[in-house]
Design a protein around this motif. Sequence first.
Motif, PDB file in Angstrom:
ATOM      1  N   LYS A 188       0.841  -1.209   0.000  1.00  0.00           N
ATOM      2  CA  LYS A 188       0.000   0.000   0.000  1.00  0.00           C
ATOM      3  C   LYS A 188       0.869   1.249   0.000  1.00  0.00           C
ATOM      4  CE  LYS A 188      -4.284  -1.543   2.204  1.00  0.00           C
ATOM      5  NZ  LYS A 188      -5.143  -1.413   3.398  1.00  0.00           N
ATOM      6  N   SER A 191       2.241   1.870  -3.416  1.00  0.00           N
ATOM      7  CA  SER A 191       1.210   2.429  -4.296  1.00  0.00           C
ATOM      8  C   SER A 191       0.994   3.911  -4.001  1.00  0.00           C
ATOM      9  CB  SER A 191      -0.113   1.662  -4.105  1.00  0.00           C
ATOM     10  OG  SER A 191       0.033   0.311  -4.480  1.00  0.00           O
ATOM     11  N   ASP A 223      -1.276  -2.709  -9.510  1.00  0.00           N
ATOM     12  CA  ASP A 223      -1.664  -4.114  -9.724  1.00  0.00           C
ATOM     13  C   ASP A 223      -1.005  -5.025  -8.692  1.00  0.00           C
ATOM     14  OD1 ASP A 223      -3.256  -3.464 -11.841  1.00  0.00           O
ATOM     15  OD2 ASP A 223      -1.788  -3.989 -13.390  1.00  0.00           O
ATOM     16  N   GLU A 226      -2.702  -4.649  -5.413  1.00  0.00           N
ATOM     17  CA  GLU A 226      -3.990  -5.353  -5.405  1.00  0.00           C
ATOM     18  C   GLU A 226      -3.798  -6.851  -5.171  1.00  0.00           C
ATOM     19  OE1 GLU A 226      -7.914  -5.921  -8.284  1.00  0.00           O
ATOM     20  OE2 GLU A 226      -6.157  -4.830  -9.000  1.00  0.00           O
ATOM     21  N   LYS A 227      -2.785  -7.435  -5.839  1.00  0.00           N
ATOM     22  CA  LYS A 227      -2.514  -8.861  -5.669  1.00  0.00           C
ATOM     23  C   LYS A 227      -2.120  -9.194  -4.235  1.00  0.00           C
ATOM     24  CE  LYS A 227      -1.041  -9.681 -10.458  1.00  0.00           C
ATOM     25  NZ  LYS A 227       0.108  -9.979 -11.346  1.00  0.00           N
TER      26      LYS A 227
END
Length: 456
Positions: A188, A191, A223, A226-227
């Motif tokens: 996180k 990101s 991405d 998210e994974k």
Amino acid sequence: ALTEKGAKDLIKATLLTVFANITLMVPVCLLILVLRDMIQFMENGREPGVTILIYTLMAVLIGAVIYGAHWVQYKSLYLATYLESANRRISLAEKLRRLPLSFFGQRDLSDLTSTMMSDCSFLEQAFSHYIPQLFGTLIFTVLISGGMLCMDWRLALAAIWVIPVSLIIVFVSRSFQERFSTKNLLAKRASTDALQEVLETVKDIKACNQKDRYMSNLQKTMDYGEKVMIRSELATGVCVTSAQAFLKIGIATTVLTGVSLLAAGKVDLLVFLVFLIVVSRVYDPLNICLMNMAAAFSAKVRIERMRQIEEQKVQLGTEEYDPQGYDIVFDHVSFAYNKNEGVLSDVSFCAKQGQVTALVGPSGGGKSTAAKLAARFWDVEKGKITLGGVDVSQVEPEALLKNYAIVFQDVVLFHDTIMENIRLGKRDASDEEVLQAARAAQCDSFVKKLPEGYET
């Protein structure tokens, strides 16, 4: 993670949660009384000793007790939690305010923002929704289990043997869950960093025609985040749902044990029915308890992140000092932002009071660093810096800065009026003093042309 008062409030809220859970068992007791009268009526035609009206009044009274218990628990729990959360945010901000700039140079700013916002919000939810209910349910379960053992130990064992096994399933997976939770937080942060970089440099990205490359890298980072989040949720979900599924086996073992004992005439029908009702009631809060355990493990990761900030050493020193003049002297000063990357090495000079001292040199030569060291934004590694003969490392930073005026390379305007932005330099300055400072800085003429003058 809590203050002393916050810890006491948490214990109080937990005990009130136990009491609120116990009140939910009172309707079960009323139902048992009704079943007893119904069984006696079916067996020998004996009329119930209590009328429907009395049962109704008892039900209303029980409802009022349940409402009152949950109201008191709600006020005690949530009010205390949100007050503690406010204190946590303020204490963190106060700690960050007192830390040296070297700390911020070594830490990722988006990570600090995440700690102040996301981690605090998560702990707020943990201490209001998860942890008191977790311990409250465990205490409640122990009490109810004791009552069942007193009533019939055979049926009790058939009902409660799954509880410790389910708790162990979640607890054993603790390190596994914490590892995934840490990875999730790091993903996180990556990101957030990538998104913040794009937002801050969007003009340069467009000017250099780098939009496609930057957006491609941003998409890859998002991405990946998210994974990692899906894996983290899956890891926790598998552990919790497995434990919850295993808990349901207790209903089957209670039914099988009860039926066999009932067929052998070793247990009354009423006792068997009581256990079926109680078991269905006990397992519901335990399902939530298992989820709360996983949330508590995740909270521990965030608590450790906050503790890293709280354990950082602040710059200390005396608040009262008497400099003999205002000469700034560097005496064999050495400094590096990172190890093995020296910026200043054995630097000595004197910036005389009443004179202009200019530090001239190439970009990256240490000019700004020297100025910041003089104001004790960082502490030197070797040598010392004095202001009027006083070692600046022995003076509390805010007390020291009362004798400094600094024009930074980066301009920052706070979301407030022009009047209040100027007043930041002296919080107790009167409006007239602010206006005098503005006129001295040649700001007055253009500020007066703004829509609301100094109140713009």
